[in-house]
Design a protein around this motif. Structure first.
Motif, PDB file in Angstrom:
ATOM      1  N   THR A   5       0.652  -1.238   0.097  1.00  0.00           N
ATOM      2  CA  THR A   5      -0.176  -0.317  -0.065  1.00  0.00           C
ATOM      3  C   THR A   5       0.712   1.038  -0.145  1.00  0.00           C
ATOM      4  OG1 THR A   5      -0.094   0.003   2.810  1.00  0.00           O
ATOM      5  CG2 THR A   5      -1.547  -1.044   1.592  1.00  0.00           C
ATOM      6  N   ALA A   6       0.202   2.493  -0.726  1.00  0.00           N
ATOM      7  CA  ALA A   6       0.865   3.815  -0.638  1.00  0.00           C
ATOM      8  C   ALA A   6       2.591   3.926  -1.257  1.00  0.00           C
ATOM      9  CB  ALA A   6       1.410   4.169   0.626  1.00  0.00           C
ATOM     10  N   ALA A   7       1.905   2.329  -2.207  1.00  0.00           N
ATOM     11  CA  ALA A   7       3.553   2.088  -2.950  1.00  0.00           C
ATOM     12  C   ALA A   7       4.078   3.445  -3.932  1.00  0.00           C
ATOM     13  CB  ALA A   7       2.840   1.107  -4.055  1.00  0.00           C
ATOM     14  N   THR A   8       3.741   4.535  -3.597  1.00  0.00           N
ATOM     15  CA  THR A   8       4.308   5.493  -4.995  1.00  0.00           C
ATOM     16  C   THR A   8       4.194   6.775  -3.982  1.00  0.00           C
ATOM     17  OG1 THR A   8       1.507   7.189  -4.934  1.00  0.00           O
ATOM     18  CG2 THR A   8       2.482   5.099  -6.897  1.00  0.00           C
ATOM     19  N   GLY A   9       4.290   6.067  -2.398  1.00  0.00           N
ATOM     20  CA  GLY A   9       5.266   7.261  -2.112  1.00  0.00           C
ATOM     21  C   GLY A   9       6.783   6.858  -1.771  1.00  0.00           C
ATOM     22  N   GLN A  10       7.264   7.760  -0.863  1.00  0.00           N
ATOM     23  CA  GLN A  10       8.772   7.559  -0.420  1.00  0.00           C
ATOM     24  C   GLN A  10       9.109   7.098  -0.066  1.00  0.00           C
ATOM     25  OE1 GLN A  10       9.408  11.506   1.609  1.00  0.00           O
ATOM     26  NE2 GLN A  10      10.708  12.844  -0.104  1.00  0.00           N
ATOM     27  N   LEU A  11       8.941   5.752   0.821  1.00  0.00           N
ATOM     28  CA  LEU A  11       8.931   4.621   1.474  1.00  0.00           C
ATOM     29  C   LEU A  11       8.627   4.018   0.268  1.00  0.00           C
ATOM     30  CD1 LEU A  11      10.592   3.058   3.242  1.00  0.00           C
ATOM     31  CD2 LEU A  11       8.030   2.508   4.683  1.00  0.00           C
ATOM     32  N   GLY A  12       7.666   3.150   0.119  1.00  0.00           N
ATOM     33  CA  GLY A  12       6.664   2.525  -0.702  1.00  0.00           C
ATOM     34  C   GLY A  12       7.518   2.091  -2.157  1.00  0.00           C
ATOM     35  N   ARG A  13       7.591   3.420  -2.720  1.00  0.00           N
ATOM     36  CA  ARG A  13       8.862   2.935  -4.125  1.00  0.00           C
ATOM     37  C   ARG A  13       9.833   2.104  -3.299  1.00  0.00           C
ATOM     38  NH1 ARG A  13       7.346   5.639  -8.163  1.00  0.00           N
ATOM     39  NH2 ARG A  13       5.519   7.551  -8.115  1.00  0.00           N
ATOM     40  N   LEU A  14      10.387   2.635  -2.711  1.00  0.00           N
ATOM     41  CA  LEU A  14      12.092   2.241  -2.400  1.00  0.00           C
ATOM     42  C   LEU A  14      11.299   0.363  -2.180  1.00  0.00           C
ATOM     43  CD1 LEU A  14      13.820   4.606   0.166  1.00  0.00           C
ATOM     44  CD2 LEU A  14      14.402   3.883  -2.551  1.00  0.00           C
ATOM     45  N   VAL A  15      10.363   0.228  -1.403  1.00  0.00           N
ATOM     46  CA  VAL A  15      10.146  -1.253  -0.896  1.00  0.00           C
ATOM     47  C   VAL A  15       9.508  -1.627  -2.244  1.00  0.00           C
ATOM     48  CG1 VAL A  15       8.096  -3.192   0.103  1.00  0.00           C
ATOM     49  CG2 VAL A  15       9.134  -0.554   1.402  1.00  0.00           C
ATOM     50  N   VAL A  16       8.683  -1.009  -3.552  1.00  0.00           N
ATOM     51  CA  VAL A  16       8.752  -2.048  -4.654  1.00  0.00           C
ATOM     52  C   VAL A  16      10.076  -2.277  -4.881  1.00  0.00           C
ATOM     53  CG1 VAL A  16       7.277  -1.592  -6.776  1.00  0.00           C
ATOM     54  CG2 VAL A  16       6.317  -1.584  -4.471  1.00  0.00           C
ATOM     55  N   GLU A  17      10.272  -1.494  -5.148  1.00  0.00           N
ATOM     56  CA  GLU A  17      11.955  -1.383  -6.089  1.00  0.00           C
ATOM     57  C   GLU A  17      12.871  -3.156  -5.467  1.00  0.00           C
ATOM     58  OE1 GLU A  17      12.389  -0.766  -9.495  1.00  0.00           O
ATOM     59  OE2 GLU A  17      11.061   0.231  -9.455  1.00  0.00           O
ATOM     60  N   GLY A  18      12.596  -3.080  -4.264  1.00  0.00           N
ATOM     61  CA  GLY A  18      13.892  -4.192  -3.429  1.00  0.00           C
ATOM     62  C   GLY A  18      13.102  -5.222  -3.641  1.00  0.00           C
ATOM     63  N   LEU A  19      11.219  -5.398  -3.794  1.00  0.00           N
ATOM     64  CA  LEU A  19      10.635  -6.599  -4.296  1.00  0.00           C
ATOM     65  C   LEU A  19      11.111  -7.056  -5.652  1.00  0.00           C
ATOM     66  CD1 LEU A  19       7.434  -5.618  -2.383  1.00  0.00           C
ATOM     67  CD2 LEU A  19       9.354  -7.746  -1.893  1.00  0.00           C
ATOM     68  N   LEU A  20      11.223  -5.979  -6.448  1.00  0.00           N
ATOM     69  CA  LEU A  20      11.042  -6.881  -7.741  1.00  0.00           C
ATOM     70  C   LEU A  20      12.970  -6.810  -8.263  1.00  0.00           C
ATOM     71  CD1 LEU A  20       9.234  -3.698  -9.723  1.00  0.00           C
ATOM     72  CD2 LEU A  20       8.618  -5.808  -9.361  1.00  0.00           C
ATOM     73  N   ALA A  21      13.596  -6.912  -6.904  1.00  0.00           N
ATOM     74  CA  ALA A  21      14.782  -7.466  -7.355  1.00  0.00           C
ATOM     75  C   ALA A  21      14.708  -9.068  -6.783  1.00  0.00           C
ATOM     76  CB  ALA A  21      15.617  -6.494  -6.194  1.00  0.00           C
ATOM     77  N   ARG A  22      13.635  -8.998  -5.924  1.00  0.00           N
ATOM     78  CA  ARG A  22      13.844 -10.402  -5.558  1.00  0.00           C
ATOM     79  C   ARG A  22      12.913 -11.403  -5.803  1.00  0.00           C
ATOM     80  NH1 ARG A  22      15.335  -9.787   0.681  1.00  0.00           N
ATOM     81  NH2 ARG A  22      15.518 -12.038   0.369  1.00  0.00           N
ATOM     82  N   VAL A  23      11.749 -10.792  -6.389  1.00  0.00           N
ATOM     83  CA  VAL A  23      10.438 -11.693  -6.332  1.00  0.00           C
ATOM     84  C   VAL A  23      10.077 -11.313  -8.359  1.00  0.00           C
ATOM     85  CG1 VAL A  23       9.995 -12.457  -4.728  1.00  0.00           C
ATOM     86  CG2 VAL A  23       8.595 -10.551  -5.795  1.00  0.00           C
ATOM     87  N   PRO A  24       9.660 -12.436  -8.907  1.00  0.00           N
ATOM     88  CA  PRO A  24       8.707 -11.796  -9.854  1.00  0.00           C
ATOM     89  C   PRO A  24       7.428 -11.144 -10.276  1.00  0.00           C
ATOM     90  CG  PRO A  24       8.593 -14.524  -9.669  1.00  0.00           C
ATOM     91  CD  PRO A  24       8.906 -13.656  -8.616  1.00  0.00           C
ATOM     92  N   ALA A  25       7.226  -9.693 -10.476  1.00  0.00           N
ATOM     93  CA  ALA A  25       6.317  -9.356 -11.141  1.00  0.00           C
ATOM     94  C   ALA A  25       5.046  -9.951 -10.488  1.00  0.00           C
ATOM     95  CB  ALA A  25       6.211  -8.382 -11.037  1.00  0.00           C
ATOM     96  N   GLU A  26       4.908 -11.269 -11.343  1.00  0.00           N
ATOM     97  CA  GLU A  26       3.430 -11.719 -11.744  1.00  0.00           C
ATOM     98  C   GLU A  26       4.027 -13.435 -11.490  1.00  0.00           C
ATOM     99  OE1 GLU A  26       3.099 -11.645 -15.860  1.00  0.00           O
ATOM    100  OE2 GLU A  26       2.328  -9.994 -16.488  1.00  0.00           O
ATOM    101  N   GLY A  27       2.868 -13.807 -10.720  1.00  0.00           N
ATOM    102  CA  GLY A  27       3.301 -15.181 -10.571  1.00  0.00           C
ATOM    103  C   GLY A  27       3.444 -16.189 -11.243  1.00  0.00           C
ATOM    104  N   THR A  28       5.032 -16.887 -11.242  1.00  0.00           N
ATOM    105  CA  THR A  28       4.584 -17.799 -11.484  1.00  0.00           C
ATOM    106  C   THR A  28       4.837 -19.239 -10.768  1.00  0.00           C
ATOM    107  OG1 THR A  28       6.511 -17.598 -11.355  1.00  0.00           O
ATOM    108  CG2 THR A  28       5.730 -16.476 -13.248  1.00  0.00           C
ATOM    109  N   ALA A  29       5.309 -20.415 -11.322  1.00  0.00           N
ATOM    110  CA  ALA A  29       5.677 -21.604 -11.021  1.00  0.00           C
ATOM    111  C   ALA A  29       6.513 -21.813 -10.899  1.00  0.00           C
ATOM    112  CB  ALA A  29       4.631 -22.808 -11.146  1.00  0.00           C
ATOM    113  N   VAL A  30       7.827 -22.181  -9.754  1.00  0.00           N
ATOM    114  CA  VAL A  30       9.210 -22.944 -10.197  1.00  0.00           C
ATOM    115  C   VAL A  30       9.295 -24.061  -9.779  1.00  0.00           C
ATOM    116  CG1 VAL A  30      10.894 -22.600  -9.948  1.00  0.00           C
ATOM    117  CG2 VAL A  30       9.707 -20.727 -10.042  1.00  0.00           C
TER     118      VAL A  30
END
Length: 294
Positions: A5-30
């Motif tokens: 939530t509040a992903a476009t805020g100052q903290l939220g943006r950093l969290v989203v970018e950090g998550l994108l570096a570690r998990v796929p944006a779209e759910g998949t199966a490995v």
């Protein structure tokens, strides 16, 4: 699905970018195992268009409009509730988010509160305490990220302090163990993607405790200009903040936080944050350098 939530805020943006570096944006199966995707729940979906283009699901969620929250969450979601910025309205807003997440069948809620939790003795903590109570009452599994003071609370005004040659406050020689916004974002990423964080509260602060005099000295050293800390009474501090254009209520909160710093309340639990993120927290000198561009 991880929902920020509040992903476009100052903290939220950093969290989203950090998550994108570690998990796929779209759910998949490995190898037959489900990997949860990423969604952002934001007040203005158009501001998240760049993430949508990268495969992130965008949902509307306005803390102040509870009707938008009814469709913001899904069964099984792990929800990061980033605390709102409207002091005085946050208990109702946060409770609405918690209620919507619980009604949707969310799997866990992660909340960014404040250092000290129920033990915090400053006014800013009151809404965070009430939010944590609402989360506990919901019955949802939780993780409380009790964030300490952000270094950017100071360094965002670093250039002005150098220009004036003064850092003004009323915390005396009280220490503050601040950390950067990126450090706190890394903690959120760690608990959203790691295991063993359910029903735990983390007291998060920087590795290094420093005083306002030390901050002024750092500004002087890096700018090459004289900067001094001027400690004033709480009343004088409040008057200066109001005179600079801050609303009276917000000025009261900042003065009260300085009193808490003077008591040492924002220098506790050092080492928890760095252990959680697996690296030292950002030194004050580095944050000053980034702010001043030196």
């Amino acid at each position: 699905m991880i929902v920020v939530t509040a992903a476009t805020g100052q903290l939220g943006r950093l969290v989203v970018e950090g998550l994108l570096a570690r998990v796929p944006a779209e759910g998949t199966a490995v190898e037959g195992l489900a990997v949860e995707g990423l969604a952002v729940a934001v007040r203005s979906p158009e501001k998240a268009a760049a993430w949508a283009a990268r495969g992130v699901e965008v949902r509307e969620a306005d803390y102040g409009r509870p009707e938008t929250l009814a469709t913001a969450f899904r069964a099984g979601d792990t929800v990061l509730l980033i605390s709102g910025s409207e002091v005085g309205a946050r208990v109702a807003q946060h409770t609405a988010v918690v209620d919507a997440a619980a009604a949707a069948g969310a799997a866990r809620i992660v909340y960014t509160g404040v250092l000290g939790g129920d033990e915090a003795g400053f006014d800013l903590a009151a809404e965070h305490k009430a939010t944590e109570a609402a989360i506990l009452a919901s019955g949802l599994p939780y993780t409380f990220l009790r964030n300490g003071w952000y270094t950017e609370n100071y360094t965002d005004q670093a250039a002005g302090a150098v220009e004036r040659g003064v850092v003004l406050g009323s915390s005396g020689d009280g220490p503050v163990a601040s950390a950067s916004r990126a450090d706190y974002a890394a903690a959120a990423v760690a608990v959203l993607t790691g295991e063993g964080h359910e029903n735990r509260a983390y007291e998060l602060s920087g590795d290094e405790a420093w005083t306002q005099s030390a901050y002024a000295a750092e500004l002087a050293a890096q700018s090459g200009r004289p900067v001094a800390y001027v400690d004033v009474s709480p009343q004088e501090h409040r008057a200066a903040l109001v005179g600079a254009g801050l609303p009276e209520g917000f000025a009261d909160i900042l003065v009260d936080v300085d009193a808490a710093i003077g008591r040492g309340e924002l220098a506790r639990d050092r080492g928890v944050l760095s252990a959680l993120i697996g690296r030292p927290t950002t030194p004050l000198a580095d944050s000053v350098k980034a702010a001043l561009g030196t």
